[in-house]
Design an enzyme around this catalytic site. Structure first.
Site, PDB file in Angstrom:
ATOM      1  N   GLU A  35      52.858  17.199   5.140  1.00 35.53           N
ATOM      2  CA  GLU A  35      52.027  18.686   5.288  1.00 35.53           C
ATOM      3  C   GLU A  35      53.285  18.981   3.863  1.00 35.53           C
ATOM      4  OE1 GLU A  35      50.040  20.332   6.231  1.00 35.53           O
ATOM      5  OE2 GLU A  35      50.826  22.063   4.642  1.00 35.53           O
ATOM      6  N   GLY A  42      50.424  24.503  11.202  1.00 37.47           N
ATOM      7  CA  GLY A  42      49.101  24.601  12.471  1.00 37.47           C
ATOM      8  C   GLY A  42      47.894  24.883  11.512  1.00 37.47           C
ATOM      9  N   GLY A  43      48.484  24.879   9.952  1.00 38.19           N
ATOM     10  CA  GLY A  43      47.102  24.887   8.614  1.00 38.19           C
ATOM     11  C   GLY A  43      46.246  26.458   9.061  1.00 38.19           C
ATOM     12  N   LYS A  54      41.915  36.766  14.082  1.00 28.99           N
ATOM     13  CA  LYS A  54      41.628  37.483  15.862  1.00 28.99           C
ATOM     14  C   LYS A  54      42.884  38.099  16.059  1.00 28.99           C
ATOM     15  CE  LYS A  54      39.080  35.198  14.850  1.00 28.99           C
ATOM     16  NZ  LYS A  54      38.024  33.838  13.747  1.00 28.99           N
ATOM     17  N   GLY A 185      33.164  37.938   6.706  1.00 29.11           N
ATOM     18  CA  GLY A 185      32.398  38.513   5.698  1.00 29.11           C
ATOM     19  C   GLY A 185      32.250  39.416   7.302  1.00 29.11           C
ATOM     20  N   ALA A 186      31.789  38.705   8.371  1.00 29.81           N
ATOM     21  CA  ALA A 186      31.199  39.298   9.243  1.00 29.81           C
ATOM     22  C   ALA A 186      32.914  40.235  10.261  1.00 29.81           C
ATOM     23  CB  ALA A 186      30.262  39.319  10.700  1.00 29.81           C
ATOM     24  N   HIS A 444      28.435  38.130  41.369  1.00 31.69           N
ATOM     25  CA  HIS A 444      27.884  39.465  41.203  1.00 31.69           C
ATOM     26  C   HIS A 444      29.456  40.811  41.157  1.00 31.69           C
ATOM     27  CE1 HIS A 444      24.433  42.890  41.398  1.00 31.69           C
ATOM     28  NE2 HIS A 444      25.015  42.778  42.251  1.00 31.69           N
TER      29      HIS A 444
HETATM   30  C1  LIG Z   1      39.417  33.314   7.873  1.00 32.08           C
HETATM   31  C2  LIG Z   1      39.082  31.966   8.863  1.00 32.08           C
HETATM   32  C3  LIG Z   1      39.193  32.612  10.201  1.00 32.08           C
HETATM   33  C4  LIG Z   1      38.635  31.438  11.118  1.00 32.08           C
HETATM   34  N1  LIG Z   1      38.455  31.644  12.449  1.00 32.08           N
HETATM   35  C5  LIG Z   1      38.566  30.749  13.467  1.00 32.08           C
HETATM   36  C6  LIG Z   1      37.257  30.927  14.638  1.00 32.08           C
HETATM   37  O1  LIG Z   1      38.208  31.195  15.087  1.00 32.08           O
HETATM   38  N2  LIG Z   1      37.710  30.067  14.942  1.00 32.08           N
HETATM   39  C7  LIG Z   1      37.752  28.730  14.469  1.00 32.08           C
HETATM   40  O2  LIG Z   1      37.280  27.881  15.697  1.00 32.08           O
HETATM   41  N3  LIG Z   1      37.484  28.530  13.618  1.00 32.08           N
HETATM   42  C8  LIG Z   1      38.039  29.161  12.674  1.00 32.08           C
HETATM   43  N4  LIG Z   1      37.939  28.913  11.233  1.00 32.08           N
HETATM   44  C9  LIG Z   1      37.878  27.746  11.097  1.00 32.08           C
HETATM   45  C10 LIG Z   1      39.289  26.513  11.226  1.00 32.08           C
HETATM   46  O3  LIG Z   1      40.342  27.406  10.636  1.00 32.08           O
HETATM   47  C11 LIG Z   1      38.917  25.389  10.744  1.00 32.08           C
HETATM   48  O4  LIG Z   1      38.148  24.888  10.392  1.00 32.08           O
HETATM   49  C12 LIG Z   1      40.082  24.980  10.265  1.00 32.08           C
HETATM   50  O5  LIG Z   1      41.340  24.937  11.402  1.00 32.08           O
HETATM   51  C13 LIG Z   1      40.126  23.255   9.252  1.00 32.08           C
HETATM   52  O6  LIG Z   1      41.728  22.363  10.033  1.00 32.08           O
HETATM   53  P1  LIG Z   1      41.747  21.281   9.228  1.00 32.08           P
HETATM   54  O7  LIG Z   1      43.198  20.690   9.447  1.00 32.08           O
HETATM   55  O8  LIG Z   1      40.441  20.343   8.562  1.00 32.08           O
HETATM   56  O9  LIG Z   1      42.429  22.208   8.109  1.00 32.08           O
HETATM   57  P2  LIG Z   1      43.916  22.783   7.530  1.00 32.08           P
HETATM   58  O10 LIG Z   1      43.853  23.659   8.703  1.00 32.08           O
HETATM   59  O11 LIG Z   1      43.078  23.550   6.418  1.00 32.08           O
HETATM   60  O12 LIG Z   1      45.023  21.575   7.294  1.00 32.08           O
HETATM   61  C14 LIG Z   1      45.275  21.063   6.460  1.00 32.08           C
HETATM   62  C15 LIG Z   1      46.381  21.191   5.892  1.00 32.08           C
HETATM   63  O13 LIG Z   1      46.307  20.296   4.659  1.00 32.08           O
HETATM   64  C16 LIG Z   1      47.243  20.343   4.108  1.00 32.08           C
HETATM   65  N5  LIG Z   1      47.317  19.189   2.805  1.00 32.08           N
HETATM   66  C17 LIG Z   1      45.800  19.718   1.938  1.00 32.08           C
HETATM   67  N6  LIG Z   1      46.475  19.012   1.289  1.00 32.08           N
HETATM   68  C18 LIG Z   1      47.884  18.491   1.156  1.00 32.08           C
HETATM   69  C19 LIG Z   1      48.200  16.970   0.377  1.00 32.08           C
HETATM   70  N7  LIG Z   1      47.259  16.495  -0.221  1.00 32.08           N
HETATM   71  N8  LIG Z   1      49.436  16.450   0.965  1.00 32.08           N
HETATM   72  C20 LIG Z   1      50.292  17.670   2.017  1.00 32.08           C
HETATM   73  N9  LIG Z   1      49.380  18.548   2.987  1.00 32.08           N
HETATM   74  C21 LIG Z   1      48.641  18.433   1.769  1.00 32.08           C
HETATM   75  C22 LIG Z   1      47.719  21.514   3.490  1.00 32.08           C
HETATM   76  O14 LIG Z   1      48.263  22.381   3.419  1.00 32.08           O
HETATM   77  C23 LIG Z   1      47.235  22.342   4.996  1.00 32.08           C
HETATM   78  O15 LIG Z   1      47.762  23.110   5.842  1.00 32.08           O
HETATM   79  C24 LIG Z   1      38.225  30.217  10.357  1.00 32.08           C
HETATM   80  C25 LIG Z   1      39.215  29.757   9.034  1.00 32.08           C
HETATM   81  C26 LIG Z   1      39.026  30.957   8.773  1.00 32.08           C
HETATM   82  C27 LIG Z   1      39.144  31.109   7.347  1.00 32.08           C
HETATM   83  N1  LIG Z   2      34.806  32.879  14.341  1.00 31.57           N
HETATM   84  C1  LIG Z   2      34.423  31.204  13.744  1.00 31.57           C
HETATM   85  O1  LIG Z   2      34.415  30.698  14.182  1.00 31.57           O
HETATM   86  C2  LIG Z   2      35.113  30.922  11.688  1.00 31.57           C
HETATM   87  C3  LIG Z   2      35.788  32.918  10.985  1.00 31.57           C
HETATM   88  C4  LIG Z   2      35.367  32.001  10.286  1.00 31.57           C
HETATM   89  C5  LIG Z   2      35.343  31.608   9.610  1.00 31.57           C
HETATM   90  N2  LIG Z   2      35.182  30.336   9.783  1.00 31.57           N
HETATM   91  C6  LIG Z   2      35.045  29.209   8.896  1.00 31.57           C
HETATM   92  O2  LIG Z   2      35.181  28.982   7.748  1.00 31.57           O
HETATM   93  C7  LIG Z   2      33.886  29.197   6.797  1.00 31.57           C
HETATM   94  C8  LIG Z   2      34.117  29.912   5.845  1.00 31.57           C
HETATM   95  O3  LIG Z   2      33.518  30.801   6.126  1.00 31.57           O
HETATM   96  P1  LIG Z   2      32.610  31.841   4.972  1.00 31.57           P
HETATM   97  O4  LIG Z   2      32.937  33.338   5.724  1.00 31.57           O
HETATM   98  O5  LIG Z   2      33.708  32.380   3.922  1.00 31.57           O
HETATM   99  O6  LIG Z   2      31.034  30.932   4.643  1.00 31.57           O
HETATM  100  P2  LIG Z   2      30.124  31.486   5.483  1.00 31.57           P
HETATM  101  O7  LIG Z   2      29.408  30.471   4.919  1.00 31.57           O
HETATM  102  O8  LIG Z   2      30.013  31.924   7.020  1.00 31.57           O
HETATM  103  O9  LIG Z   2      29.719  32.766   4.508  1.00 31.57           O
HETATM  104  C9  LIG Z   2      29.551  33.174   3.502  1.00 31.57           C
HETATM  105  C10 LIG Z   2      28.538  33.189   3.042  1.00 31.57           C
HETATM  106  O10 LIG Z   2      28.125  33.943   1.376  1.00 31.57           O
HETATM  107  C11 LIG Z   2      27.423  33.933   0.953  1.00 31.57           C
HETATM  108  N3  LIG Z   2      27.582  33.337  -0.524  1.00 31.57           N
HETATM  109  C12 LIG Z   2      27.912  32.616  -1.426  1.00 31.57           C
HETATM  110  N4  LIG Z   2      28.078  32.304  -2.420  1.00 31.57           N
HETATM  111  C13 LIG Z   2      27.354  33.813  -2.827  1.00 31.57           C
HETATM  112  C14 LIG Z   2      26.977  34.536  -4.060  1.00 31.57           C
HETATM  113  N5  LIG Z   2      27.578  33.458  -5.296  1.00 31.57           N
HETATM  114  N6  LIG Z   2      26.401  35.641  -4.025  1.00 31.57           N
HETATM  115  C15 LIG Z   2      25.832  36.488  -3.239  1.00 31.57           C
HETATM  116  N7  LIG Z   2      26.155  35.584  -1.234  1.00 31.57           N
HETATM  117  C16 LIG Z   2      26.766  34.510  -1.568  1.00 31.57           C
HETATM  118  C17 LIG Z   2      26.013  32.891   1.873  1.00 31.57           C
HETATM  119  O11 LIG Z   2      24.872  33.203   1.754  1.00 31.57           O
HETATM  120  C18 LIG Z   2      27.192  33.248   3.262  1.00 31.57           C
HETATM  121  O12 LIG Z   2      26.456  34.332   3.895  1.00 31.57           O
HETATM  122  C19 LIG Z   2      32.659  29.349   7.977  1.00 31.57           C
HETATM  123  O13 LIG Z   2      31.616  28.373   7.270  1.00 31.57           O
HETATM  124  C20 LIG Z   2      33.478  28.922   9.184  1.00 31.57           C
HETATM  125  O14 LIG Z   2      33.235  27.492   9.416  1.00 31.57           O
HETATM  126  C21 LIG Z   2      34.848  30.333  11.000  1.00 31.57           C
END
Ligand SMILES: Cc1cc2nc3c(=O)[nH]c(=O)nc-3n(C[C@H](O)[C@H](O)[C@H](O)COP(=O)(O)OP(=O)(O)OC[C@H]3O[C@@H](n4cnc5c(N)ncnc54)[C@H](O)[C@@H]3O)c2cc1C
Ligand SMILES: NC(=O)c1ccc[n+]([C@@H]2O[C@H](COP(=O)([O-])OP(=O)(O)OC[C@H]3O[C@@H](n4cnc5c(N)ncnc54)[C@H](O)[C@@H]3O)[C@@H](O)[C@H]2O)c1
Length: 459
Positions: A35, A42-43, A54, A185-186, A444
């Site tokens: 990592e 926890g990434g 959240k 965005g939402a 209920h």
């Molecule tokens: C703003 C936001 C809100 C989100 N909210 C939710 C939510 O409410 N519920 C939900 O289910 N999902 C949510 N997600 C999505 C969720 O966070 C991801 O789907 C999930 O964390 C992905 O896990 P991952 O292990 O694939 O990647 P990551 O968690 O990104 O882990 C990848 C890890 O690899 C490491 N790494 C990368 N390349 C290398 C390398 N070459 N060598 C060593 N280490 C490396 C990075 O440092 C990182 O720690 C959200 C995402 C975002 C951006």
């Molecule tokens: N509650 C959750 O589980 C949660 C919360 C946050 C993020 N995530 C994960 O993270 C990922 C990324 O989230 P996100 O909101 O960045 O992506 P997203 O794919 O959900 O939304 C991207 C939005 O940007 C718009 N868009 C993209 N390029 C554009 C442009 N050039 N001009 C105008 N509009 C444009 C698209 O139409 C789309 O509505 C999600 O796909 C989701 O898997 C999950």
């Protein structure tokens, strides 16, 4: 030449990578965890995604309760409510640090960690930036994704935030333009707008969120009451005007060009894979044209001993999904042959209104040529829905004609994220029959009666 250390299992990525690592460790394997960020175990989920966002949204939910108190017979002096933005951010950072520290403690105790960036230098041979070499019987790539920034003229000069920068703020922006009306965005739009920031969302789609069309439509209508929406809009260039920054946008095919201005600009336009710094060409692991790792149904890459899962495969980018994939990939690496299935993979959008869903949307049912029946029921149709104030929102069921198999279930409204789970359980059980929910006694008065109620409609 540095020594090479051999492991049973090597996992790249300390986010959901910990899922495969955990199952390997439980099975008594010797596990290397590589990592790059030692302070951010926890990434994305723990450090930049689910947990911090959240934690912020929880403050917005409390504010919403305060704002709506009058409807429940409680008079508050609304003008006396103060937002201590710095305290809200501090609370979030403490939760994030606590979670990351817990993950690091387990990694340090259970695994052999390498806190450095890694790349392949040969088939099944990794080298870290600090010069350590690792081989293993099985490899798992869970290196995740990062914010995608669209190529918009002037954007780099004007400057912008991503979801990662937002977490380091100490002062609240007065006005914010968000490019992208998807998950981020939402959710962050809800956080900022509820706390009083004037938020504008620019999105190329006609509705916000890629949900079932009726959910997206209602969400767009309701969310549009608290943020400015520029839908069907193309960002032409980023601009700076005085102390403000914003986007020049064109709405529709031949629409007019206007400028939306704010104090800051947040880019929330999707994700980009972290496959570019792994030197995967040394392994034969194939990527698709956008850089996501290609996998088969068993989550195996084109190399027989290298598996990939989580955001790096570009499928369902959710924490719970990648944890499930990690366990499955580990089992498959040890001789099992189970196909990954997203059929009953639920998801939620923690916004206002909240969204929870599992299975197919109505358009997907149509695209797949399925014969289906639809039922919809409003929150206001059940006793508890009225008690909580009859908010706009509904549950929608898509059931296969004839077989009574649940195809999809969609909710928009309070507690949708929690309520959707019983349908996910039913979809995983045997023949996924709608009768499973219809024949279950529900308490209920609870909002779960809305779930049962919509199943009753097709009984
Ligand atoms: C703003 C936001 C809100 C989100 N909210 C939710 C939510 O409410 N519920 C939900 O289910 N999902 C949510 N997600 C999505 C969720 O966070 C991801 O789907 C999930 O964390 C992905 O896990 P991952 O292990 O694939 O990647 P990551 O968690 O990104 O882990 C990848 C890890 O690899 C490491 N790494 C990368 N390349 C290398 C390398 N070459 N060598 C060593 N280490 C490396 C990075 O440092 C990182 O720690 C959200 C995402 C975002 C951006
Ligand atoms: N509650 C959750 O589980 C949660 C919360 C946050 C993020 N995530 C994960 O993270 C990922 C990324 O989230 P996100 O909101 O960045 O992506 P997203 O794919 O959900 O939304 C991207 C939005 O940007 C718009 N868009 C993209 N390029 C554009 C442009 N050039 N001009 C105008 N509009 C444009 C698209 O139409 C789309 O509505 C999600 O796909 C989701 O898997 C999950």
């Amino acid at each position: 030449m540095p020594d090479v250390e051999h492991f049973d299992v090597a996992v790249i990525g300390g986010g959901s990578g910990l899922s495969a690592a955990y199952h390997a460790h439980q099975a008594g394997k010797r596990v290397a965890l590589i990592e790059a960020r030692s302070h951010a175990l926890g990434g994305t989920c723990v450090n930049r995604g689910c947990i911090p966002s959240k934690a912020l949204i929880q403050s917005a939910e409390v504010m919403k309760t305060i704002r709506e108190a009058e409807a429940f017979g409680l008079t508050l002096d609304q003008s006396s409510v103060r937002v201590h933005f710095d305290r809200i951010m501090q609370r979030m950072r403490e939760q994030r640090a606590d979670n990351a520290a817990g993950a690091k403690q387990w990694v340090d105790e259970a695994l052999t960690p390498f806190y450095s960036h890694a790349r392949f230098i040969d088939d099944k041979l990794l080298e870290t930036d600090d010069g350590q070499r690792i081989t293993a019987d099985k490899f798992f790539i869970a290196s995740g994704a990062r914010p995608a920034v669209p190529p918009i003229d002037g954007l780099e000069e004007v400057g912008y935030w991503t979801n990662e920068d937002v977490l380091e703020l100490t002062t609240q922006p007065r006005r914010l333009v968000i490019l992208g009306g998807g998950y981020i965005g939402a959710e962050l739009g809800h956080f900022f707008a509820t706390l009083g920031t004037e938020v504008t969302i620019v999105d190329s789609g006609r509705t916000l969120l890629s949900e079932d069309h009726e959910v997206s439509e209602l969400f767009t209508q309701e969310f549009g009451r608290k943020v400015w929406l520029c839908m069907d809009s193309r960002a032409e260039r980023a601009v700076r005007e005085g102390a403000g920054k914003g986007l020049e946008i064109t709405q529709g095919e031949n629409g007019e060009t206007t400028t939306v201005l704010a104090d800051e600009l947040l880019i929330a336009a999707g994700r980009k894979p972290n496959s570019d710094a792994l030197d995967l060409d040394k392994t034969g692991v194939e990527l698709d044209d956008k850089g996501w790792i290609r996998i088969d149904e068993a989550l195996r890459t084109s190399h027989p001993d290298i598996y990939a899962y989580g955001d790096i495969i570009g499928q369902a980018m959710f924490k719970h999904t990648s944890s499930y994939e990690g366990e499955l990939a580990y089992r498959n690496s040890q001789g099992s042959n189970e196909a990954v299935s997203y059929r009953a993979n639920p998801h939620a959008v923690f916004s206002d209104p909240q969204v929870g869903a599992v299975g197919l949307t109505e358009h997907e049912c149509q695209q797949q040529g399925l014969r289906y029946r639809v039922a919809k029921k409003a929150y206001a149709d059940v006793a508890k829905g009225k008690i909580v104030g009859a908010p706009p929102g509904f549950a929608k069921l898509l059931m296969e004609e004839g077989s009574e198999r649940i195809l999809g279930f969609h909710m928009i409204g309070p507690q949708a994220a929690d309520l959707v789970h019983e349908v996910a359980v039913a979809m995983n059980a045997g023949d996924a029959s709608a009768a499973l929910i219809r024949n279950t006694i529900h308490i209920h008065p609870t909002l779960s009666e809305l779930v049962r109620g919509v199943f009753d409609e097709l009984g």
